[in-house]
Scaffold this motif. Structure first.
Motif, short mmCIF file in Angstrom:
data_model
loop_
_atom_site.label_atom_id
_atom_site.label_comp_id
_atom_site.label_asym_id
_atom_site.label_seq_id
_atom_site.Cartn_x
_atom_site.Cartn_y
_atom_site.Cartn_z
N ILE A 128 7.97 3.26 22.20
CA ILE A 128 8.05 4.40 21.26
C ILE A 128 6.71 4.57 20.56
O ILE A 128 6.20 5.68 20.38
N HIS A 129 6.09 3.42 20.25
CA HIS A 129 4.79 3.44 19.58
C HIS A 129 3.76 4.23 20.37
O HIS A 129 2.97 4.98 19.81
N GLN A 130 3.81 4.08 21.70
CA GLN A 130 2.79 4.72 22.54
C GLN A 130 3.20 6.13 22.96
O GLN A 130 2.39 6.88 23.49
N ALA A 131 4.46 6.50 22.72
CA ALA A 131 4.96 7.76 23.27
C ALA A 131 4.36 8.96 22.53
O ALA A 131 4.08 8.91 21.33
N ARG A 132 4.20 10.07 23.27
CA ARG A 132 3.72 11.32 22.65
C ARG A 132 4.89 12.29 22.45
O ARG A 132 4.78 13.25 21.72
N GLU A 183 3.83 12.87 18.06
CA GLU A 183 3.20 14.17 18.30
C GLU A 183 4.22 15.27 18.57
O GLU A 183 4.27 16.30 17.93
N ARG A 184 5.13 15.00 19.52
CA ARG A 184 6.18 15.99 19.84
C ARG A 184 7.52 15.28 19.64
O ARG A 184 7.87 14.39 20.42
N PHE A 185 8.21 15.62 18.56
CA PHE A 185 9.47 14.97 18.18
C PHE A 185 10.54 16.03 17.96
O PHE A 185 10.26 17.10 17.39
N LEU A 194 14.85 17.86 25.72
CA LEU A 194 15.38 16.84 26.64
C LEU A 194 14.52 16.74 27.89
O LEU A 194 14.32 15.67 28.45
N GLN A 195 14.00 17.90 28.34
CA GLN A 195 13.18 17.88 29.57
C GLN A 195 11.75 17.41 29.28
O GLN A 195 11.10 16.84 30.15
N ASP A 196 11.30 17.62 28.04
CA ASP A 196 9.91 17.29 27.70
C ASP A 196 9.72 15.83 27.33
O ASP A 196 8.62 15.28 27.47
N CYS A 197 10.79 15.16 26.88
CA CYS A 197 10.56 13.85 26.24
C CYS A 197 10.29 12.72 27.22
O CYS A 197 10.79 12.73 28.35
N GLU A 198 9.47 11.75 26.75
CA GLU A 198 9.25 10.51 27.52
C GLU A 198 10.39 9.53 27.23
O GLU A 198 10.72 8.68 28.04
N ILE A 199 10.92 9.61 25.99
CA ILE A 199 12.01 8.71 25.58
C ILE A 199 13.09 9.54 24.88
O ILE A 199 12.78 10.39 24.03
N LEU A 200 14.35 9.32 25.27
CA LEU A 200 15.50 9.90 24.56
C LEU A 200 16.27 8.74 23.94
O LEU A 200 16.68 7.81 24.64
N LEU A 201 16.43 8.80 22.59
CA LEU A 201 17.28 7.81 21.91
C LEU A 201 18.62 8.48 21.61
O LEU A 201 18.65 9.56 21.05
N ILE A 202 19.72 7.83 21.98
CA ILE A 202 21.07 8.36 21.71
C ILE A 202 21.72 7.40 20.72
O ILE A 202 21.91 6.22 21.03
N ILE A 203 22.01 7.90 19.52
CA ILE A 203 22.44 7.02 18.42
C ILE A 203 23.81 7.43 17.88
O ILE A 203 23.98 8.55 17.38
#
Ligand code: BV8
Ligand code: ZN
Length: 244
Positions: free
Chosen positions: A14-18, A96-98, A179-188
């Motif tokens: 997550i730290h490295q994700a954009r 950057e993109r959240f 959803l299509q743009d993300c490197e990581i999806l967190l489902i909480i």
């Protein structure tokens, strides 16, 4: 030997994700004292919500539906965001993109300060006119029945998406984009049974994202996601998002 990532590995990713997208459900608000829908404290058990959270129920008995929502507004009004809500506000500020997609109508994410946010099932603190369709914030406790529109003689309803009603097109568009743009999806904190949110994990996975579930127990999302961590959101989310 499958190299399963630990929660600290995910923290580093997550730290490295954009680009990170988050999907939340009632479980993130459980630690603020807001009852979930399908747990043992099930909000709906007492009120059989599938009979109340629908346009038919409102057409049949709007006063009963407003009594249920007034009860929930009174309950939510005394609740505050918890450490999980607050950790997501901090994450939003450093990625950057959240984008945060919430199914919750309790308003605790905006109250905590989340701004890059879609409340895809609406918000219990907003009302909408059944005639002229205008909607605006309302925090009357209780909201006196019958609530009449300020612009026309129409009856007001909660600005909430009921079963059988479509989500707002702009919320769907923005969610699919995130959803299509993300490197990581967190489902909480979601049981993963309500559509279309229940289809978001496979969409992100098809888009190449690392999909991580944080929940008290396994859900229908669990076989789809890459990693599941079981525990309370107020403990897991701050751990996952802590800056080293
Ligand atoms: C739509 C507003 C197109 C109400 C909500 C058959 C007939 C008709 C429709 C359908 C059908 N089959 C499928 C559908 C579509 C339907 C649907 O999905 N039904 C399901 C039940 C099968 N969906 C819709 O109708 C949607 N619209 O599809 O439009 C359309 C148009 C016409 C006809 C058909 C389709 C609209 C869905 C929105 C419904 N409105 N809320 C209100 O709240 O007043 S849904 C309601 O459930 C809430 O919004 C809530 O957000 C949502 C999901 O629940 P969760 O958030 O997941 O909460 P839950 O309690 O279930 O789970 C909590 C989880 O947290 C648990 O896993 C628990 O273990 C965990 N947890 C607990 N504590 C913690 C924790 N985790 C971490 N830490 C903790 N401390
Ligand atoms: Zn009106």
């Amino acid at each position: 030997m499958s190299h399963t990532l630990t929660i600290l590995d995910v923290r580093d990713r997550i730290h490295q994700a954009r680009s990170v997208t988050v999907l939340t459900g009632a479980g993130i608000s459980a630690d603020s004292g807001v009852p979930t829908f399908r747990g043992t404290d099930g909000l709906w058990k007492n009120y059989r919500a599938e009979e109340l959270a629908s346009p038919d129920a409102f057409a049949r008995d709007p006063k009963l539906v407003w009594e249920w929502y007034n009860w929930r507004r009174e309950l939510v009004a005394t609740k505050r965001p918890n450490a999980a809500h607050e950790a997501l506000v901090k994450l939003e500020q450093r990625i950057e993109r959240f984008w945060l997609i919430t199914q919750n109508v309790d308003g605790l994410h905006p109250l905590a300060g989340s701004q890059q946010l879609s409340e895809i099932h609406g918000n219990i603190w907003k009302v909408r006119c059944t005639q002229c369709e205008r909607f605006w914030p309302n925090r009357d406790l209780p909201l006196v029945y019958p609530p009449i529109c300020a612009h026309c003689p129409g009856l007001l309803r909660p600005h909430i998406v009921w079963f059988g009603e479509s989500l707002a097109p702009e919320d769907l568009t923005r969610s699919y984009q995130a959803l299509q743009d993300c490197e990581i999806l967190l489902i909480i904190g979601t049981s993963g049974v309500v559509y279309p949110a229940a289809s978001f994990a496979p969409i992100a996975k098809d888009g190449g994202a690392l999909v991580v579930e944080l929940n008290l127990e396994p859900t229908p999302n669990s076989p789809v996601v890459d990693l599941s961590f079981h525990g309370r959101a107020k403990d897991l989310v701050p751990l996952l998002l802590q800056t080293v």
